[in-house]
Design a protein around this motif. Sequence first.
Motif, short mmCIF file in Angstrom:
data_model
loop_
_atom_site.label_atom_id
_atom_site.label_comp_id
_atom_site.label_asym_id
_atom_site.label_seq_id
_atom_site.Cartn_x
_atom_site.Cartn_y
_atom_site.Cartn_z
N UNK A 52 106.68 92.98 50.63
CA UNK A 52 105.86 92.87 51.84
C UNK A 52 106.34 91.71 52.71
N UNK A 53 106.59 90.57 52.09
CA UNK A 53 107.04 89.40 52.86
C UNK A 53 108.41 89.64 53.47
N UNK A 54 109.25 90.42 52.79
CA UNK A 54 110.59 90.72 53.31
C UNK A 54 110.51 91.69 54.49
N UNK A 55 109.65 92.71 54.36
CA UNK A 55 109.57 93.74 55.40
C UNK A 55 108.78 93.30 56.62
N UNK B 79 105.64 94.55 38.70
CA UNK B 79 104.83 93.32 38.71
C UNK B 79 104.40 93.01 40.15
N UNK B 80 103.26 92.38 40.30
CA UNK B 80 102.74 92.14 41.64
C UNK B 80 103.67 91.24 42.46
N UNK B 81 104.42 90.37 41.78
CA UNK B 81 105.35 89.50 42.52
C UNK B 81 106.42 90.31 43.23
N UNK B 82 106.85 91.41 42.64
CA UNK B 82 107.84 92.28 43.29
C UNK B 82 107.25 92.89 44.56
N UNK B 83 105.99 93.27 44.50
CA UNK B 83 105.32 93.85 45.66
C UNK B 83 105.13 92.82 46.76
N UNK B 84 104.79 91.60 46.37
CA UNK B 84 104.62 90.52 47.34
C UNK B 84 105.93 90.23 48.05
N UNK B 85 107.01 90.16 47.30
CA UNK B 85 108.33 89.90 47.88
C UNK B 85 108.70 91.00 48.86
N UNK C 67 101.14 95.44 63.19
CA UNK C 67 100.64 95.98 61.92
C UNK C 67 99.98 94.84 61.15
N UNK C 68 98.75 95.05 60.69
CA UNK C 68 98.09 94.00 59.91
C UNK C 68 97.63 94.48 58.53
N UNK C 69 97.84 95.75 58.24
CA UNK C 69 97.49 96.29 56.92
C UNK C 69 98.62 97.20 56.45
N UNK C 70 99.07 96.96 55.21
CA UNK C 70 100.20 97.70 54.65
C UNK C 70 99.76 98.34 53.34
N UNK D 171 102.20 86.57 57.57
CA UNK D 171 102.03 86.00 56.23
C UNK D 171 101.00 86.84 55.48
N UNK D 172 101.15 86.88 54.18
CA UNK D 172 100.28 87.71 53.36
C UNK D 172 98.93 87.03 53.18
N UNK D 173 97.88 87.69 53.63
CA UNK D 173 96.53 87.15 53.45
C UNK D 173 96.02 87.43 52.04
N UNK D 174 96.13 88.68 51.61
CA UNK D 174 95.78 89.03 50.23
C UNK D 174 96.38 90.38 49.92
#
Length: 380
Positions: A63-66, A55-61, A100-103, A71-74
């Motif tokens: 990125x925010x953790x690493x 789920x996308x929420x897992x991916x967001x978490x 780093x600004x793109x992951x 902060x996540x722009x999009x």
Amino acid sequence: MRHWLVKLHRYSGLLLSLFLVMAGLTGSALAFNDDIDAWLNPQFYHLTSTGSRQPIDVLVVRVEHDYPQARLAFISTEQDANAPLQAKLRPRKPNQELAVDTVFIDPVSATVVGERNTKAVSLARQNLMPFLFRLHRYLLLDKPGAIICGSLGLLWLVTLLIGIALAWPKHRKGWGKALSVKRGAGSFRLMYDLHRTVGLVAGILLVISAFTGAVMNLPDVARPLVTSLSPLTPPPKEVAKAPATEARPQINWQQALVAAQAAMPLATPARIARDEKNGVYQIRMRKPDDIQEGGSVRLFIDAADGHVLRALDPLKGSAGDAFMGVQYGLHTGQILGLPGKILVALLGLLPLLFTITGIAIWLQKRKSETLVRARRLQQA
């Protein structure tokens, strides 16, 4: 009058030559930005893992953790099924610089498979295409560079219009000569014919390119002018919320995507961002016949209950919305799909042709004028 127009066209073209060659060649490459980037950096575009996506929420978490310093722009939501998703990061503080600004994240394993800094001044594989984009649009100077590029684009527009006016035949019978290149007439005539003929044939397309580039780079000028003729639909402002204790989003990222998909079942979510301050999810949607590869429709979803606050489809709004909405598609050629991108790539080569032929014409003119002056002095 014509004498002064010729001089204005000649010297404005010479003044702009280096900028136009740079903008044209980088624009040709950027017409196929993703294709070239995928060739240079296959790890950013091809997955090695297989299985169901997280789920996308897992991916967001993840990125925010690493990347706690950002902060996540999009985060992108729709790409090739075998490609990682892209997350764009922004600094948390105004003057903060990110390494780093793109992951790039694997949606199956929820692991980061690549990263880069799109602001790096580097010709390395992972930085080349972002570097070319920033050079093309910003001269590597961010907003000041955008203003400079937009202003030079307007000067290029004027130069083009003057050139078309000068090359325009006075009579219908003159079109055959104007659109032909005479063979065996010497290098000067060849340069002149190429400059004039190609300018007439591609003139309107170059005018569109210069105009759309200026409009996109000078929004503080363009938007008020457009609004004075036709209203532009604004995005929703702050969403009225209850008490501050309930200000945190009550639906997650995945639920916001579900709401967007329900609102536009025939479209595909391309990327999603969350405005925590205003309690809004913004989702870019791509229609089957969209004018932009990344989607042109913006859906604003209330983060409290998931209802659609506003849908901004440039082709369904006012005339002003449509005008502003097609600028990117016209400039990149994406509005016409692959043929449009090929056309833009070819147009990007023309400033180099005009620079070569224009300088050759100028040098020959100077040589002729020098000889004429020398003869007059001898006769005096």
